[in-house]
Design a protein around this motif. Structure first.
Motif, short mmCIF file in Angstrom:
data_model
loop_
_atom_site.label_atom_id
_atom_site.label_comp_id
_atom_site.label_asym_id
_atom_site.label_seq_id
_atom_site.Cartn_x
_atom_site.Cartn_y
_atom_site.Cartn_z
N ILE A 114 16.73 49.80 25.62
CA ILE A 114 17.86 48.90 25.78
C ILE A 114 18.85 49.55 26.75
O ILE A 114 19.20 50.72 26.58
CB ILE A 114 18.55 48.61 24.43
CG1 ILE A 114 17.54 48.03 23.42
CG2 ILE A 114 19.74 47.69 24.61
CD1 ILE A 114 16.93 46.72 23.82
N LYS A 115 19.24 48.80 27.76
CA LYS A 115 20.12 49.33 28.80
C LYS A 115 21.28 48.37 29.04
O LYS A 115 21.08 47.16 29.05
CB LYS A 115 19.31 49.52 30.09
CG LYS A 115 20.04 50.20 31.19
CD LYS A 115 19.13 50.48 32.36
CE LYS A 115 19.93 51.14 33.47
NZ LYS A 115 19.13 51.37 34.66
N GLN A 116 22.44 48.94 29.28
CA GLN A 116 23.63 48.13 29.55
C GLN A 116 23.77 47.90 31.05
O GLN A 116 23.56 48.81 31.85
CB GLN A 116 24.88 48.82 29.01
CG GLN A 116 26.13 47.98 29.13
CD GLN A 116 27.34 48.67 28.50
OE1 GLN A 116 27.44 49.89 28.49
NE2 GLN A 116 28.26 47.88 27.98
N GLU A 117 24.13 46.66 31.44
CA GLU A 117 24.37 46.35 32.85
C GLU A 117 25.66 47.03 33.27
O GLU A 117 26.70 46.83 32.66
CB GLU A 117 24.46 44.83 33.06
CG GLU A 117 24.66 44.43 34.50
CD GLU A 117 23.61 45.00 35.43
OE1 GLU A 117 23.95 45.88 36.24
OE2 GLU A 117 22.45 44.59 35.32
N THR A 118 25.59 47.83 34.31
CA THR A 118 26.75 48.65 34.72
C THR A 118 27.37 48.22 36.04
O THR A 118 28.34 48.82 36.47
CB THR A 118 26.32 50.13 34.83
OG1 THR A 118 25.26 50.24 35.78
CG2 THR A 118 25.89 50.68 33.49
N LYS A 119 26.80 47.19 36.68
CA LYS A 119 27.37 46.73 37.95
C LYS A 119 28.45 45.69 37.67
O LYS A 119 28.15 44.57 37.25
CB LYS A 119 26.28 46.14 38.85
CG LYS A 119 25.26 47.15 39.29
CD LYS A 119 24.21 46.52 40.17
CE LYS A 119 23.14 47.53 40.51
NZ LYS A 119 22.02 46.92 41.23
N PRO A 120 29.73 46.03 37.93
CA PRO A 120 30.82 45.11 37.62
C PRO A 120 30.76 43.78 38.35
O PRO A 120 31.33 42.79 37.90
CB PRO A 120 32.08 45.88 38.05
CG PRO A 120 31.66 47.29 38.19
CD PRO A 120 30.20 47.29 38.47
N THR A 121 30.05 43.71 39.47
CA THR A 121 29.99 42.48 40.25
C THR A 121 29.02 41.45 39.66
O THR A 121 29.05 40.30 40.06
CB THR A 121 29.58 42.77 41.70
OG1 THR A 121 28.33 43.49 41.70
CG2 THR A 121 30.64 43.61 42.40
N LEU A 122 28.17 41.86 38.74
CA LEU A 122 27.20 40.94 38.15
C LEU A 122 27.81 40.20 36.95
O LEU A 122 28.60 40.75 36.20
CB LEU A 122 25.94 41.69 37.72
CG LEU A 122 25.13 42.32 38.85
CD1 LEU A 122 23.94 43.08 38.30
CD2 LEU A 122 24.66 41.26 39.84
N LYS A 123 27.38 38.94 36.78
CA LYS A 123 27.93 38.12 35.69
C LYS A 123 27.57 38.67 34.32
O LYS A 123 28.23 38.40 33.33
CB LYS A 123 27.50 36.67 35.83
CG LYS A 123 26.02 36.44 35.62
CD LYS A 123 25.67 34.97 35.72
CE LYS A 123 24.18 34.79 35.47
NZ LYS A 123 23.79 33.40 35.43
N ASN A 124 26.48 39.45 34.23
CA ASN A 124 26.05 40.03 32.95
C ASN A 124 26.62 41.42 32.72
O ASN A 124 26.14 42.14 31.84
CB ASN A 124 24.52 40.07 32.88
CG ASN A 124 23.92 38.70 32.84
OD1 ASN A 124 24.49 37.78 32.27
ND2 ASN A 124 22.77 38.53 33.46
N PHE A 125 27.62 41.81 33.49
CA PHE A 125 28.23 43.14 33.35
C PHE A 125 28.61 43.41 31.90
O PHE A 125 29.20 42.58 31.23
CB PHE A 125 29.47 43.25 34.24
CG PHE A 125 30.23 44.52 34.06
CD1 PHE A 125 29.70 45.73 34.48
CD2 PHE A 125 31.47 44.53 33.44
CE1 PHE A 125 30.39 46.92 34.32
CE2 PHE A 125 32.18 45.71 33.26
CZ PHE A 125 31.63 46.91 33.71
#
Length: 129
Positions: A5-16
């Protein structure tokens, strides 16, 4: 197939900030292993398998570079797709400036809507230390 399980870390993505499952790839199988296993299954020599494998790669790559789709029985279809910037006016488009790259797109063999590659697949969460 193992996953973590990994967290989305790119602030520009809607799933951040949201979490998702990603595949864990523990090892890479090199061509020599494929050749050895194929030789054991078929009774052909490893040298013959290697020669055929190299020849198939050369032929497939040539057709892909020419823009053809390649379908291999019991495997699937592959084709190259261009990734490019978008322009407002087609007259402004310049390949060297706007084409960012090429990616291989693979579609597994499908029989009556089911894809053998994905059948009987199970998922196991990677153990954390």
């Amino acid at each position: 197939m193992k996953y973590k399980i990994k967290q989305e870390t790119k602030p520009t993505l809607k799933n951040f900030g949201k979490y998702k499952a990603v595949a864990v790839h523990e090892k890479t199988i090199e061509s020599e292993q494929i050749i050895k296993e194929t030789a054991l299954r078929t009774g052909f020599s490893a040298g013959n398998i290697k020669g055929v494998l190299i020849s198939i790669a050369e032929v497939v790559n040539s057709h892909l570079r020419d823009g053809d789709r390649v379908r291999l029985p019991d495997w699937g279809m592959m084709k190259l797709e261009i990734e490019s910037d978008k322009v407002d006016d087609p007259k402004e488009f310049r390949a060297k400036k706007h084409i960012r790259g090429v990616r291989l797109h693979f579609l597994p063999q499908s029989n009556d809507g089911s894809q053998e590659l994905y059948e009987n697949m199970s998922f196991e969460k990677e153990k954390q230390d």
